[in-house]
Enzyme design. Structure first.
Site, short mmCIF file in Angstrom:
data_model
loop_
_atom_site.label_atom_id
_atom_site.label_comp_id
_atom_site.label_asym_id
_atom_site.label_seq_id
_atom_site.Cartn_x
_atom_site.Cartn_y
_atom_site.Cartn_z
N GLY A 34 -32.17 12.53 56.92
CA GLY A 34 -32.28 13.10 58.26
C GLY A 34 -32.29 12.11 59.40
O GLY A 34 -32.83 12.39 60.47
N HIS A 131 -19.40 13.06 60.34
CA HIS A 131 -18.83 12.59 59.08
C HIS A 131 -18.59 11.08 59.17
O HIS A 131 -18.10 10.60 60.20
CB HIS A 131 -17.50 13.31 58.80
CG HIS A 131 -16.87 12.88 57.51
ND1 HIS A 131 -17.34 13.31 56.29
CD2 HIS A 131 -15.85 12.03 57.26
CE1 HIS A 131 -16.62 12.75 55.33
NE2 HIS A 131 -15.71 11.97 55.90
#
Ligand code: GAR
Length: 237
Positions: A34, A131
Site C-alpha cells: 500500500g 502500473h
C-alpha cells in the site's frame, strides 16, 4: 462477508469530477504493502487537494497497507475474495462496499485481482490504476525483469483509466525512469516506485479537478506545464 470499519456513508453522484466546495471521495483498493495508497493519503492531507481518501479496501485481510491506512485515520474495509463463490459475487460485494462509503472514484493501487467486465463498465471513466511500466509496453507482472531482459533504456510508470482488458485504458500520466547498466529488478523497481509515488497523486489531482477528458480511447489532459526536453538515457558521453 465484507467488514467495514469507520466509513461515513454519503450520496454517490454520477460524475467523478470534484467541485470547488467538495473534495472528491475516493476508494483506494490494495492487496499488499500500500505504498501508493499512502502517497495518495499524504497528498490528500493538504486541504487544497481536490480528492480525499474516504476508504481503503483490500481483498486480503493480511495486507500491510490496511494497518497503515487505519493508523492514518482512514476507514478500511476487507472484502476477502476467498469468501465468494465467483468473481462476479466478489465484485458485487466490492461495489456495494465502495458505494456505501459514498466513493465516486476508485484508485487501484497494487490491487492484484482481475475485475469482471461488469464491474469495470459500472465504474467506466471513474476507476484509475497505476502500473509499473510505460504502457502499452510491459503489461502484466514482472515488468522490471522483462524491461531489463528487453534491454530498453527507459522504463517508468503509468496512471490510466481502467478498461476490461488488463493494463489497458486511456493514459492520464506517465513518468520515465532511466535503466542503468548495473540495475537488477529490485533496484529498478525501487526507483520506479518512487516515481509512482509522485505520479499517482498528480494524476488523481488532474482527474479530480476535471482536467482530463476522454476522446475516443485517449485521455486528453489540460495541464499547465509539460516538459520541453527529452529524457535521454544515457544522457551524455
Ligand atoms: C506498484 O508498483 C504498482 O504499480 C504495482 O504493484 C505495486 C504495488 O505497490 N501494480 C501492478 O503491477 C498492477 N498491474 P504498493 O502496494 O506499495 O503500492
Amino acid at each position: 462477508m465484507a467488514a467495514l470499519r469507520g466509513a461515513a456513508p454519503a450520496a454517490a453522484p454520477d460524475s467523478a469530477q470534484g467541485s470547488a466546495s467538495a473534495r472528491l471521495p475516493v476508494a483506494v483498493l490494495i492487496s499488499g504493502r500500500g505504498s501508493n495508497m499512502q502517497a495518495l493519503v499524504a497528498a490528500a492531507r493538504d486541504p487544497r487537494y481536490p480528492a480525499q481518501v474516504a476508504l481503503v479496501v483490500s481483498n486480503d485481510p493480511k495486507a500491510a497497507g490496511l494497518a497503515a491506512a487505519a493508523a492514518a485515520g482512514i476507514a478500511t474495509a476487507v472484502v476477502p475474495h476467498r469468501d465468494f463463490p465467483s468473481r462476479i459475487a466478489f465484485d458485487e460485494a466490492l461495489d456495494r462496499t465502495i458505494r456505501a462509503a459514498g466513493c465516486r472514484l476508485i484508485c487501484l493501487a497494487g490491487f492484484m485481482r482481475l475485475l469482471t467486465a461488469g464491474f469495470v463498465e459500472a465504474w467506466r471513466d471513474r476507476m484509475i490504476n497505476v502500473h509499473p511500466s510505460l504502457l502499452p509496453s510491459f503489461k502484466g507482472l514482472d515488468t522490471h525483469a522483462r524491461a531489463l531482459a528487453a534491454g530498453v533504456k527507459l522504463t517508468g510508470c503509468t496512471v490510466h483509466f481502467v478498461r476490461p482488458a488488463m493494463d489497458e485504458g486511456p493514459i492520464i500520466a506517465q513518468a520515465a525512469v532511466a535503466i542503468r547498466p548495473d540495475d537488477d529488478a529490485d533496484r529498478l523497481a525501487a526507483r520506479v516506485l518512487a516515481a509512482e509515488h509522485r505520479l499517482y497523486p498528480l494524476a488523481l489531482r488532474l482527474v479530480a479537478e476535471g482536467r482530463v477528458r476522454i476522446e475516443g480511447e485517449r485521455a486528453v489532459v489540460d495541464a499547465p506545464a509539460w516538459p520541453e526536453a527529452a529524457l535521454l538515457a544515457p544522457s551524455a558521453a
